[in-house]
Design a protein around this motif. Structure first.
Motif, short mmCIF file in Angstrom:
data_model
loop_
_atom_site.label_atom_id
_atom_site.label_comp_id
_atom_site.label_asym_id
_atom_site.label_seq_id
_atom_site.Cartn_x
_atom_site.Cartn_y
_atom_site.Cartn_z
N GLN A 153 -30.98 7.85 -11.89
CA GLN A 153 -30.99 9.21 -11.92
C GLN A 153 -30.39 9.74 -13.36
O GLN A 153 -29.65 9.23 -14.00
CB GLN A 153 -30.09 10.04 -10.93
CG GLN A 153 -30.18 11.40 -11.08
CD GLN A 153 -28.96 12.15 -10.36
OE1 GLN A 153 -28.23 11.36 -9.60
NE2 GLN A 153 -28.79 13.36 -10.36
N SER A 189 -33.42 16.71 -12.10
CA SER A 189 -33.57 15.22 -12.50
C SER A 189 -34.61 14.37 -12.29
O SER A 189 -35.38 14.71 -11.14
CB SER A 189 -32.39 14.48 -11.14
OG SER A 189 -30.99 15.21 -11.45
N PHE A 248 -35.76 10.76 -10.96
CA PHE A 248 -35.51 9.50 -10.17
C PHE A 248 -36.37 8.33 -10.34
O PHE A 248 -37.46 8.66 -10.28
CB PHE A 248 -35.38 9.95 -8.62
CG PHE A 248 -34.04 10.60 -8.36
CD1 PHE A 248 -33.00 10.17 -8.10
CD2 PHE A 248 -34.23 12.08 -8.59
CE1 PHE A 248 -31.89 10.99 -7.78
CE2 PHE A 248 -33.24 12.90 -8.32
CZ PHE A 248 -31.87 12.34 -7.85
N ASN A 288 -27.05 14.64 -3.21
CA ASN A 288 -27.54 13.65 -4.31
C ASN A 288 -28.12 12.31 -3.48
O ASN A 288 -27.50 11.56 -3.00
CB ASN A 288 -26.55 13.09 -5.28
CG ASN A 288 -27.19 12.35 -6.48
OD1 ASN A 288 -28.11 11.70 -6.22
ND2 ASN A 288 -26.46 12.32 -7.63
#
Length: 808
Positions: free
Chosen positions: A311, A355, A357, A564
């Motif tokens: 991440q 973010s 990933f 998360n």
């Protein structure tokens, strides 16, 4: 039924003590004169004829040279010592850079008050012509059972919150999320000698609610007696907020604005005769700033395959809070007092984030949002009764705490080369209600021998509601406690204080899926302190105590926090408390105006609670909490303060402790590692109200049984000018001016027969800040002979926390 039995036991002890008290105490013992008076004086510089503010004054009995009273002068050099029994005394007056002066003073039953008028003290410098008197309250005070950090005397605190203050307190270490440790051990945090329900869910979050400008001082108690709750394996931290004890209407206003955080605080006290009313209101607002997060996970399975996830993104966190209080204090007469105080806090934390990933080559983008709100109300009612016998005291207290912690977060995953994604949302509301009743009784058999006894009950209910009702979590914990403490002099120079505390805990919790679980246990907590007075104002102290650390709400809550998605977090309701035995040898002395305090200690802790990295059934990394094993800690701490000149103060603290955990059942040992923390401060007064201060804090890397967290360095400076006849000040301050972000890396490794998990977290916190601040105190004060009411009782336990995302 158990709650009824606990309450009956406590009330029975209360009525027994009260019946003895009203009957004249526990027995004979010397009777003190019912007549008390006051001693007043004004302390001036013999050359400049200017007042000496914050000069230290001690009232010493002329017969045995024992200190019986004391205080410090105000901004006009005035001193008032209350409740002085008729006798012959010596008034010892001292201030850094001045010769100590002794003045004889006598009070009689027919004339209990004595106004000494003006007393002049002279500088110890050889040349007096160029000396400017700069009165500054000591930032650090060393007392027999605690060290006191006077936050209001440290100009670098302006514009921060309680977390920033804690980072500068000797012997404490604070991680990047705000969790506090005392010499490597968990602590119990009190507000004005009492617990706050705000601390129940997370100490780290609660500290961020308190503006630094509202804090008067922080007490670090490493060797609590059996009178204190056993909570806190490392010891107790007591935060004292600002409050006036003088007659009249007085108050203060503080405001600060900066690039990182803005604070405002207002305090007002109205005191007339027997009635006192005080109120406070504070708020803080932190600008939303990007905190970069980089996480790498690599899981190797027993079949030889591997799962790699990463991440790289940011969270745009903002924080704002509001707190206030209203208190009423009334003296029915010189011996009976009742007081009540209501405090509230509300704090929100969170914000959006983005973010990228990557999972085994598959890339997707996540748009996230999180909102965590903490609100709490504490209501205290306290009754205190004293008597004509000096030192005899009875009190009964009750407290209601009501806390709410709603959390909401969402994630929207958008695969690479796609315009739409899938959104998931989660909600969790935790409720924490606590009811506490306590009674304490103190009886002095003589000047040197005192007995303290008391009892207490805590009834705690935690309820966590999830999105799916089948996962709801109910947790009930009831604690009944009783204690006894005796203190006496073994010789003229050797003093002893020892006691025993008993706590019986009943626990029941329901995870719905697993039904009702129960866990009851009884613990005994002995404590003992022996101290000897040496030549040259030096003191040697040896202490032992047993402490306990119960897991907090965040540690217990089984809510699966997947805010998360590659770093899940979950509490463990099956945790047992930590039990620790602490041994300490301490030495303190004053050498030509310098203060030196040194101590060595040993702590053995069973059932150490630490975070543990594992994986879910889907092989996603999961962080939870477990009882790791038994820990042993050796360490030492040394603090020193030195004044090269009357206007210049240097101080430093260095603490070092080892870390080692072993588990014979699991057959592992972490080995021995060394942790340390360093604090240094320099303050210089240029005269005419100008002051400049520098400080720096270094916390070494921290170890756990699975990994390591990087070192942290904080540094800052402030410049302040007194204005409006020293009633106000204006200043500027900065924190980490040469470093934009504080980069912290945490690495964990978990090895099991079925898998090996590696996790690396790199977080970049925006810490650099610049700010301006203003403070002003107002009101015309008049001190009276009213008997001071002081309550340092402890009410209930506190926990550490801090799970739930990245925090600035």
């Amino acid at each position: 039924m158990k709650k009824l039995l606990l309450l009956t036991f406590i009330l029975g002890l209360f009525f027994t003590a009260h019946a003895q008290f009203t009957g004249g105490g526990l027995g004979g013992g010397p009777k003190k004169s019912t007549v008390t008076g006051r001693i007043t004086a004004t302390i001036l510089d013999s050359l400049t004829k200017k007042p000496i503010d914050y000069a230290t004054v001690s009232l010493v009995n002329a017969k045995d040279n024992k200190s019986v009273n004391g205080g410090v002068t105000d901004g006009k050099g005035k001193l008032t010592l209350q409740n002085v029994s008729p006798d012959s005394y010596k008034l010892m007056i001292g201030f850094m850079g001045y010769k100590t002066k002794s003045v004889l003073v006598t009070t009689t039953p027919s004339k209990p008050d004595n106004n000494m008028g003006t007393i002049y003290i002279s500088s110890s410098e050889n040349t007096l012509a160029d000396v400017q008197v700069q009165g500054t309250k000591a930032v650090i005070e060393n007392k027999i059972d605690r060290m006191v950090y006077n936050a209001e005397a440290d100009g670098t605190n302006a514009g921060g919150d309680a977390t920033d203050v804690m980072r500068k307190v000797p012997m404490l270490s604070v991680d990047i999320n705000g969790n506090v440790q005392l010499r490597g051990g968990a602590v119990r945090v009190l507000i004005n000698g009492k617990p706050s329900g705000t601390m129940a869910s997370s100490v780290a979050d609660a500290l961020k609610m308190i503006p630094a400008e509202q804090i008067k001082s922080v007490e670090v108690i490493t060797s609590p007696s059996a009178k204190y709750d056993a909570e806190g394996s490392g010891g107790i931290i007591n935060i004292i907020t600002k409050k006036s004890n003088a007659q009249g209407v007085s108050g203060s206003v503080n405001a600060s604005a900066g690039t990182r955080q803005n604070n405002g605080a207002f305090n007002l006290t109205a005191k007339t005769g027997r009635l006192s009313v005080n109120t406070s209101l504070g708020g803080n607002f932190a600008y939303a700033q990007n905190s970069r997060v980089v996480i790498v996970n690599n899981t190797e399975l027993s079949d030889g395959s591997a799962i790699y996830t990463s991440q790289d993104g940011y969270s745009k966190w903002s924080r704002n809070g509001l707190n206030g209080s209203l208190g009423v204090d009334y003296d029915f007469n010189a011996y009976n007092n009742i007081s009540s105080n209501v405090k509230f806090n509300r704090f929100s934390n969170g914000g959006p984030g983005e973010s990228d990933f990557l999972t085994n080559g598959f890339r997707q983008r996540n748009i996230s949002d999180m909102d965590m709100t903490f609100s709490n109300m504490d209501w205290n009612v306290d009754y205190k009764k004293t008597s004509k016998k000096e030192g005899e005291e009875f009190s009964i207290s009750a407290q209601l705490s009501r806390g709410r912690t709603p959390q909401r977060f969402s994630n929207t995953f958008i695969p690479q080369d796609s315009l739409t994604g899938t959104t998931t949302e989660r909600n969790n509301t935790s409720k924490n209600n606590e009811y506490t009743v306590q009674t304490d009784y103190t009886y002095p058999f003589s000047k040197s021998t005192t007995l303290e006894v008391g009892a207490k009950g805590i009834f705690r209910k935690i309820r966590s509601q999830f999105d799916f009702s089948s996962q709801d979590f109910d947790y009930n914990q009831d604690v009944a406690a009783a204690y006894g403490v005796i203190s006496f002099n073994l010789t003229k120079k050797i003093k002893f204080k020892g006691g025993l505390r008993t706590e019986y805990t009943t626990i029941s919790f329901n995870t719905k899926a697993n039904g009702i679980q129960k866990n009851d246990y009884l613990n005994l907590f002995p404590s003992a302190i022996i101290s000897q007075t040496l030549k040259g104002n030096a003191t040697l102290k040896l202490s032992y105590n047993r402490r306990l650390q119960r897991p907090g709400q965040n540690y217990l809550n089984p809510f699966l926090n997947d805010s998360n998605p590659i770093n899940l977090q979950q509490g463990n309701p099956y945790l047992n408390p930590e039990l620790s035995d602490n041994l300490e040898l301490g030495y303190s002395t004053f050498i030509k105006g310098s203060v030196i305090n040194a101590s060595v200690f040993y702590r053995r802790t069973g059932g150490v609670i630490e975070s543990s990295l594992t994986t879910t059934a889907a092989n996603i990394p999961l962080t939870t909490y477990i009882n790791v094993g038994t820990g042993q800690t050796y360490g030492f701490n040394i603090f020193g303060s030195y004044n090269p000149k009357p206007k210049w103060t240097l101080m430093s603290n260095f603490g070092l402790n080892t870390y080692e955990v072993n588990n014979k059942v699991a057959n592992f040992n972490t080995g021995t590692f060394v942790n340390y923390n360093i604090f240094a401060r320099s303050a210089y007064g240029f005269g005419k109200g100008y002051n400049f201060e520098l400080f720096g804090v270094v916390n070494s890397p921290r170890r756990t049984y699975q990994g390591k967290t990087d070192a942290m360095i904080f540094y800052g400076a402030s410049f302040k000018k007194d204005i409006l006849n020293k009633k106000g000040s204006i200043g500027v301050n900065t924190l980490n001016p040469f470093t934009k972000d504080l980069h912290i890396q945490t690495v964990n490794n978990s090895i099991t027969p079925t898998e090996t998990v590696f996790q690396s977290q790199n977080i970049y916190y925006p810490l650099r800040s610049f700010g301006v601040n203003f403070s002003y105190s107002f009101g015309k004060l008049k001190f009276t002979e009213k008997k001071k009411i002081k309550n340092d009782d402890v009410k209930q336990d506190q926990q550490q926390g801090g799970m739930g995302g990245v925090q600035q």
